[in-house]
Design a protein around this motif. Structure first.
Motif, short mmCIF file in Angstrom:
data_model
loop_
_atom_site.label_atom_id
_atom_site.label_comp_id
_atom_site.label_asym_id
_atom_site.label_seq_id
_atom_site.Cartn_x
_atom_site.Cartn_y
_atom_site.Cartn_z
N ARG A 321 41.26 -28.91 -42.74
CA ARG A 321 41.11 -30.11 -43.57
C ARG A 321 42.46 -30.48 -44.20
O ARG A 321 42.85 -31.65 -44.21
N LEU A 322 43.17 -29.49 -44.69
CA LEU A 322 44.49 -29.73 -45.25
C LEU A 322 45.45 -30.20 -44.17
O LEU A 322 46.21 -31.16 -44.36
N GLY A 325 44.72 -33.84 -43.06
CA GLY A 325 45.07 -34.82 -44.09
C GLY A 325 46.56 -34.97 -44.25
O GLY A 325 47.09 -36.09 -44.37
N LEU A 326 47.27 -33.87 -44.24
CA LEU A 326 48.72 -33.90 -44.40
C LEU A 326 49.39 -34.57 -43.21
O LEU A 326 50.36 -35.33 -43.37
N GLN A 329 49.09 -38.34 -43.50
CA GLN A 329 50.02 -38.87 -44.50
C GLN A 329 51.44 -38.90 -43.96
O GLN A 329 52.16 -39.89 -44.15
N ASP A 391 41.11 -31.70 -51.24
CA ASP A 391 41.26 -33.14 -51.48
C ASP A 391 42.18 -33.41 -52.68
O ASP A 391 42.97 -34.36 -52.67
N THR A 393 44.61 -31.45 -53.54
CA THR A 393 45.93 -31.16 -52.99
C THR A 393 46.48 -32.35 -52.21
O THR A 393 47.66 -32.70 -52.33
N LEU A 394 45.63 -32.96 -51.40
CA LEU A 394 46.08 -34.09 -50.58
C LEU A 394 46.46 -35.29 -51.43
O LEU A 394 47.32 -36.09 -51.03
N GLU A 395 45.86 -35.44 -52.59
CA GLU A 395 46.30 -36.50 -53.50
C GLU A 395 47.74 -36.23 -53.95
O GLU A 395 48.56 -37.15 -54.05
N THR A 397 50.00 -34.30 -52.25
CA THR A 397 50.93 -34.38 -51.13
C THR A 397 51.25 -35.82 -50.75
O THR A 397 52.37 -36.12 -50.32
N ALA A 398 50.28 -36.72 -50.94
CA ALA A 398 50.56 -38.13 -50.67
C ALA A 398 51.67 -38.64 -51.59
O ALA A 398 52.61 -39.32 -51.15
#
Length: 418
Positions: A321-322, A325-326, A329, A391, A393-395, A397-398
């Motif tokens: 999932r990470l 998503g990464l 981005q 999720d 974390t992905l906020e 990393t964005a």
């Protein structure tokens, strides 16, 4: 100048007077970009707090040991019960037998188990057992592989003599021809072939073993009546509870384990088959703390919970999932991100980033926003990393990737005089 409220820097300054270099080994913060904290005060789940009180979603997991999360209540209760009864005694507690039985039940290649305190103990014992069981000297190791911090395998040559490594022969991981050549060089003096769970050299893309390479390593060791040794210190219990090379259909003669085996308590293990049982009784390996009961109670609780909760599949899913998503981005911003390794043990690198400028900046931007990544080392997910945490974390990393892109563009404009 150290600020009055910067506790981390105060500790570093004090340490310089009483600790050579202020710190030692792989945890030395000087190995990281400036801005990383050196000292931490606590952990909970998948979060850590540094000495200045800042919290982070942690993707290093204490360099691997935290597989169920910091301060997991089930593990802490098991450890506390044994601590109240006794830890280091004149001999082992009955938990030694309980743990050995559980490990043998869990690991398909294991007919027996021995315990110690850290990964170097375990890899060294494997090499010693291989030599005792074969009466030979040569050990094959992959170029660039890390197997511990002791003269025969240390990445530093300071204080190391040529004699310490006189009987090591180097091959290239996943290269069958190179492995065959190394076996040929060893001739009738081959004691063992030592392999990592996967190729995880520092600062480089991680590479999983091919089935062809793993099968050939097994075949060559068998034909030479030598030991196939898997160093599962870093990866053990995260990829497969039975051992990382279960995923490529190959079972070793000996394996070294540590890190995640007791969810942060100091413990290591050697597992082996009956071919090397007698050799394991002949060598002398020991330590006054190696049979302490608290870490064994924690280990029993850890392995049992990993098994009963399907934690390996969960970590793999959260890692993917990470990763997905990464990648999305990075693609949107035009970064050529190179993600490698198992999903639950990732490393993030950027194409063309030989000086680490992009990777370091990205990790510092993430750190500033409360996510702890490492720019070059294997990272780790734990069972405490939930979908909500990924999720969150992905906020971060964005934002971190956008800030990195803006910084690089600004530097480029300054470089052209614009």
């Amino acid at each position: 100048m150290v600020q009055a409220n910067d506790i981390d820097m105060q500790l570093r300054r004090r340490a310089q007077s009483v600790i050579p270099g202020g710190m030692w080994g792989h945890q030395h913060v000087q190995r990281l970009p400036e801005g990383y904290p050196q000292y931490f005060t606590r952990g909970e789940g998948c979060r850590t707090w540094d000495a200045n009180g800042r919290s982070y979603i942690d993707y290093l997991c204490a360099w691997g040991p935290m597989i169920l999360g910091y301060n997991d209540p089930d593990i802490e209760q098991a450890a506390a019960r044994q601590r109240d009864a006794g830890d280091g005694l004149n001999g082992p507690t009955p938990l030694l037998v309980d743990l050995a039985e559980l490990v043998v039940e869990t690991v398909p290649h294991a007919d027996w188990a021995l315990f110690s305190k850290n990964g170097t103990d375990a890899t060294t014992a494997c090499v010693t057992i291989a030599r005792a069981g074969t009466g030979r000297r040569k050990i094959l190791v992959a170029r660039g592989a890390y197997h511990g911090a002791i003269p025969w395998c240390s990445p530093s040559v300071a204080g190391v003599t040529e004699e310490d490594r006189a009987h090591l022969i180097i091959y290239d991981y996943n290269d069958v021809a190179s492995l065959e050549a190394a076996v040929g060089e060893a001739g009738d003096d081959l004691a063992g072939i030592l392999v990592s769970a996967f190729k995880h050299d520092l600062g480089k893309e991680h590479v999983l073993p091919t089935r062809e390479f793993a099968a050939r390593a097994r075949d060559l060791a068998t034909k030479a009546d030598a030991a196939l040794i898997v160093d599962d210190v870093r990866a053990g219990f995260r990829l497969d509870l039975g051992g990382s090379w279960e995923l490529v259909g190959v079972r070793p003669d000996l394996s070294a384990w540590s890190k995640a085996i007791a969810n942060g308590r100091a413990l290591a293990a050697v597992t082996g088959n009956d071919r090397f049982r007698q050799a394991a009784t002949q060598i002398f390996t020991t330590g006054s703390f190696w049979t302490a009961g608290v870490s064994m109670a924690a280990s029993i609780a850890t392995i049992t919970k990993l098994r009963d909760t399907g934690a390996v599949a969960h970590m793999q899913a959260m890692g993917q999932r990470l990763r997905d998503g990464l990648q999305k981005q990075a693609d949107q911003l035009g970064f050529k991100l190179r993600q490698s390794g198992p999903a639950q043990m990732p490393v993030f690198l950027f194409e063309g980033d030989d000086d680490r400028r992009i990777g370091n900046r990205f990790c510092l931007e993430a750190l500033d926003r409360g996510v702890y990544f490492h720019p070059v080392h294997t990272m780790f997910l734990s069972a405490a990393h939930t979908a909500a945490i990924i999720d969150e974390t992905l906020e971060v990393t964005a934002e971190a990737l956008r800030a990195t892109a803006n910084a690089i563009d600004h530097e480029a404009m300054r470089g052209t005089g614009s």
